[in-house]
Design a protein around this motif. Structure first.
Motif, PDB file in Angstrom:
ATOM      1  N   ARG A  64     -10.602   2.487  -5.419  1.00 13.28           N
ATOM      2  CA  ARG A  64      -9.707   1.826  -6.362  1.00 13.28           C
ATOM      3  C   ARG A  64     -10.134   0.392  -6.648  1.00 13.28           C
ATOM      4  O   ARG A  64     -10.645  -0.296  -5.776  1.00 13.28           O
ATOM      5  CB  ARG A  64      -8.268   1.866  -5.825  1.00 13.28           C
ATOM      6  CG  ARG A  64      -7.734   3.296  -5.807  1.00 13.28           C
ATOM      7  CD  ARG A  64      -6.287   3.405  -5.459  1.00 13.28           C
ATOM      8  NE  ARG A  64      -5.817   4.761  -5.712  1.00 13.28           N
ATOM      9  CZ  ARG A  64      -4.567   5.169  -5.588  1.00 13.28           C
ATOM     10  NH1 ARG A  64      -3.627   4.291  -5.220  1.00 13.28           N
ATOM     11  NH2 ARG A  64      -4.225   6.418  -5.842  1.00 13.28           N
ATOM     12  N   LEU A  65      -9.902  -0.010  -7.891  1.00 12.18           N
ATOM     13  CA  LEU A  65     -10.191  -1.360  -8.368  1.00 12.18           C
ATOM     14  C   LEU A  65      -8.871  -2.059  -8.654  1.00 12.18           C
ATOM     15  O   LEU A  65      -8.050  -1.556  -9.437  1.00 12.18           O
ATOM     16  CB  LEU A  65     -11.043  -1.287  -9.639  1.00 12.18           C
ATOM     17  CG  LEU A  65     -11.179  -2.558 -10.475  1.00 12.18           C
ATOM     18  CD1 LEU A  65     -11.842  -3.671  -9.680  1.00 12.18           C
ATOM     19  CD2 LEU A  65     -11.971  -2.267 -11.756  1.00 12.18           C
ATOM     20  N   SER A  66      -8.658  -3.214  -8.013  1.00  5.85           N
ATOM     21  CA  SER A  66      -7.448  -4.014  -8.230  1.00  5.85           C
ATOM     22  C   SER A  66      -7.815  -5.240  -9.049  1.00  5.85           C
ATOM     23  O   SER A  66      -8.652  -6.046  -8.638  1.00  5.85           O
ATOM     24  CB  SER A  66      -6.853  -4.444  -6.882  1.00  5.85           C
ATOM     25  OG  SER A  66      -5.778  -5.339  -7.069  1.00  5.85           O
ATOM     26  N   LEU A  67      -7.178  -5.368 -10.213  1.00  2.00           N
ATOM     27  CA  LEU A  67      -7.433  -6.487 -11.126  1.00  2.00           C
ATOM     28  C   LEU A  67      -6.158  -7.299 -11.323  1.00  2.00           C
ATOM     29  O   LEU A  67      -5.104  -6.731 -11.623  1.00  2.00           O
ATOM     30  CB  LEU A  67      -7.873  -5.966 -12.496  1.00  2.00           C
ATOM     31  CG  LEU A  67      -9.301  -5.465 -12.690  1.00  2.00           C
ATOM     32  CD1 LEU A  67      -9.389  -4.720 -14.017  1.00  2.00           C
ATOM     33  CD2 LEU A  67     -10.284  -6.603 -12.678  1.00  2.00           C
ATOM     34  N   THR A  68      -6.242  -8.611 -11.157  1.00  2.00           N
ATOM     35  CA  THR A  68      -5.156  -9.484 -11.598  1.00  2.00           C
ATOM     36  C   THR A  68      -5.754 -10.429 -12.632  1.00  2.00           C
ATOM     37  O   THR A  68      -6.747 -11.109 -12.368  1.00  2.00           O
ATOM     38  CB  THR A  68      -4.527 -10.279 -10.437  1.00  2.00           C
ATOM     39  OG1 THR A  68      -5.476 -11.171  -9.887  1.00  2.00           O
ATOM     40  CG2 THR A  68      -4.022  -9.336  -9.349  1.00  2.00           C
ATOM     41  N   VAL A  69      -5.153 -10.446 -13.811  1.00  2.00           N
ATOM     42  CA  VAL A  69      -5.717 -11.139 -14.967  1.00  2.00           C
ATOM     43  C   VAL A  69      -4.721 -12.165 -15.496  1.00  2.00           C
ATOM     44  O   VAL A  69      -3.574 -11.818 -15.794  1.00  2.00           O
ATOM     45  CB  VAL A  69      -6.085 -10.137 -16.082  1.00  2.00           C
ATOM     46  CG1 VAL A  69      -6.821 -10.856 -17.215  1.00  2.00           C
ATOM     47  CG2 VAL A  69      -6.925  -8.993 -15.532  1.00  2.00           C
ATOM     48  N   VAL A  82      -3.496   3.693 -12.056  1.00  2.00           N
ATOM     49  CA  VAL A  82      -2.463   4.204 -11.152  1.00  2.00           C
ATOM     50  C   VAL A  82      -1.311   3.206 -11.037  1.00  2.00           C
ATOM     51  O   VAL A  82      -0.256   3.542 -10.499  1.00  2.00           O
ATOM     52  CB  VAL A  82      -3.030   4.535  -9.756  1.00  2.00           C
ATOM     53  CG1 VAL A  82      -4.056   5.643  -9.850  1.00  2.00           C
ATOM     54  CG2 VAL A  82      -3.629   3.314  -9.089  1.00  2.00           C
ATOM     55  N   HIS A  83      -1.505   1.980 -11.527  1.00  2.00           N
ATOM     56  CA  HIS A  83      -0.436   0.980 -11.510  1.00  2.00           C
ATOM     57  C   HIS A  83      -0.724  -0.062 -12.584  1.00  2.00           C
ATOM     58  O   HIS A  83      -1.861  -0.497 -12.744  1.00  2.00           O
ATOM     59  CB  HIS A  83      -0.364   0.295 -10.143  1.00  2.00           C
ATOM     60  CG  HIS A  83       0.750  -0.718 -10.031  1.00  2.00           C
ATOM     61  ND1 HIS A  83       2.061  -0.359  -9.843  1.00  2.00           N
ATOM     62  CD2 HIS A  83       0.734  -2.082 -10.099  1.00  2.00           C
ATOM     63  CE1 HIS A  83       2.815  -1.453  -9.779  1.00  2.00           C
ATOM     64  NE2 HIS A  83       2.041  -2.506  -9.939  1.00  2.00           N
ATOM     65  N   GLN A  84       0.312  -0.443 -13.322  1.00  3.02           N
ATOM     66  CA  GLN A  84       0.202  -1.506 -14.333  1.00  3.02           C
ATOM     67  C   GLN A  84       1.512  -2.272 -14.359  1.00  3.02           C
ATOM     68  O   GLN A  84       2.586  -1.679 -14.464  1.00  3.02           O
ATOM     69  CB  GLN A  84      -0.097  -0.924 -15.710  1.00  3.02           C
ATOM     70  CG  GLN A  84      -0.238  -1.973 -16.812  1.00  3.02           C
ATOM     71  CD  GLN A  84      -0.588  -1.361 -18.159  1.00  3.02           C
ATOM     72  OE1 GLN A  84      -0.681  -0.134 -18.298  1.00  3.02           O
ATOM     73  NE2 GLN A  84      -0.788  -2.201 -19.160  1.00  3.02           N
ATOM     74  N   VAL A 124       0.754 -12.383  -3.313  1.00  2.00           N
ATOM     75  CA  VAL A 124      -0.145 -12.049  -4.424  1.00  2.00           C
ATOM     76  C   VAL A 124      -0.278 -10.540  -4.601  1.00  2.00           C
ATOM     77  O   VAL A 124      -0.280 -10.027  -5.722  1.00  2.00           O
ATOM     78  CB  VAL A 124      -1.530 -12.684  -4.197  1.00  2.00           C
ATOM     79  CG1 VAL A 124      -2.502 -12.265  -5.308  1.00  2.00           C
ATOM     80  CG2 VAL A 124      -1.414 -14.207  -4.156  1.00  2.00           C
ATOM     81  N   HIS A 125      -0.375  -9.816  -3.493  1.00  2.00           N
ATOM     82  CA  HIS A 125      -0.720  -8.391  -3.553  1.00  2.00           C
ATOM     83  C   HIS A 125       0.413  -7.465  -3.123  1.00  2.00           C
ATOM     84  O   HIS A 125       0.215  -6.240  -3.094  1.00  2.00           O
ATOM     85  CB  HIS A 125      -1.949  -8.125  -2.672  1.00  2.00           C
ATOM     86  CG  HIS A 125      -3.183  -8.782  -3.156  1.00  2.00           C
ATOM     87  ND1 HIS A 125      -4.056  -8.202  -4.056  1.00  2.00           N
ATOM     88  CD2 HIS A 125      -3.703 -10.013  -2.883  1.00  2.00           C
ATOM     89  CE1 HIS A 125      -5.049  -9.041  -4.308  1.00  2.00           C
ATOM     90  NE2 HIS A 125      -4.857 -10.141  -3.616  1.00  2.00           N
ATOM     91  N   GLY A 126       1.584  -8.017  -2.799  1.00  2.00           N
ATOM     92  CA  GLY A 126       2.654  -7.213  -2.223  1.00  2.00           C
ATOM     93  C   GLY A 126       2.960  -5.928  -2.954  1.00  2.00           C
ATOM     94  O   GLY A 126       3.013  -4.846  -2.350  1.00  2.00           O
ATOM     95  N   GLU A 127       3.154  -6.001  -4.280  1.00  2.00           N
ATOM     96  CA  GLU A 127       3.538  -4.797  -5.012  1.00  2.00           C
ATOM     97  C   GLU A 127       2.369  -3.841  -5.212  1.00  2.00           C
ATOM     98  O   GLU A 127       2.554  -2.690  -5.639  1.00  2.00           O
ATOM     99  CB  GLU A 127       4.159  -5.151  -6.361  1.00  2.00           C
ATOM    100  CG  GLU A 127       3.193  -5.674  -7.404  1.00  2.00           C
ATOM    101  CD  GLU A 127       3.896  -5.916  -8.735  1.00  2.00           C
ATOM    102  OE1 GLU A 127       3.948  -4.986  -9.558  1.00  2.00           O
ATOM    103  OE2 GLU A 127       4.413  -7.036  -8.926  1.00  2.00           O
TER     104      GLU A 127
END
Length: 207
Positions: free
Chosen positions: A140-145, A176-178, A29-32
């Motif tokens: 940092r905020l990590s969002l998966t939508v 910082v990442h998309q 899920v979070h590898g990249e």
């Protein structure tokens, strides 16, 4: 706590969902995204933690993790499946997170995994303000939508990436990442947006 509308259907399906959530790994899920997460030990907040799969993995890496899950049936699975992981559990919910905010703690990493699309437009605006206020400088905020068909009995909205980025900018968060990817469970028509947003560290004033 009154069940938030966005959790509709999750309590009734908790047993099935627990199996589904645990069938994919944290690394899948979070590898990249891992390269954009802070090194341990960091203060981590996992919002909508489900069964605690990600929270437990982060705790195993040496982070201090608070898992927040508003659905008691899922929270019970998490506390059972990941007993002894060191994860702290709390019942609270976006968009306001009154219990989390009351602690006054700030976090180096906030995860919002497969949650954002359950919030109505007005709730998303409030939630972004809430979460940005919980980030430490440099946090940092990590969002998966999720995008795609809505399962029967659930409440989901299609959330344009541009909306999320605009709301983030309003609160001083920069991307910082998309990225985008297909569904890990192979569900047709479902794809995911992956975003990592950062609250810039406070500038040092010259002496």
């Amino acid at each position: 706590m009154t069940r938030p509308a966005g959790t509709l259907g999750y309590g009734e399906a908790a047993d099935e969902l627990a199996v589904q959530y645990e069938s994919v790994s944290f690394d899948e899920v979070h590898g990249e995204l891992l390269a954009h997460y802070p090194p341990a030990p960091a203060a981590v907040l996992d919002l909508g933690a489900g069964t605690g799969r990600d929270a437990a993995a982060l705790a195993a890496l040496g982070h201090r993790v608070l898992a927040v899950e508003p659905t008691p049936e899922l929270r019970a699975h998490g506390e059972r499946l990941h007993a002894g992981s060191g994860v702290r559990w709390m019942s609270d919910a976006l968009p306001d997170l009154p219990q989390v905010r009351a602690s006054g703690e700030r976090y180096d990493l906030v995860l919002v995994t497969a949650v954002w699309m359950h919030l109505a437009p007005g709730e998303r605006r409030t939630a972004l303000r809430t979460v940005s206020g919980l980030l430490a400088p440099g946090g940092r905020l990590s969002l998966t939508v999720r995008h795609g068909p809505v399962p029967a009995g659930r409440r989901m909205y299609d959330v344009p990436d541009e909306e999320t980025l605009a709301l983030a900018a309003e609160h001083g968060l920069r991307p910082v990442h998309q990225a985008s990817r297909q569904d890990l469970h192979g569900r047709g028509g479902v794809r995911w947006t992956l975003l990592v947003l950062e609250r810039p560290a406070a500038r040092q004033h010259p002496a």
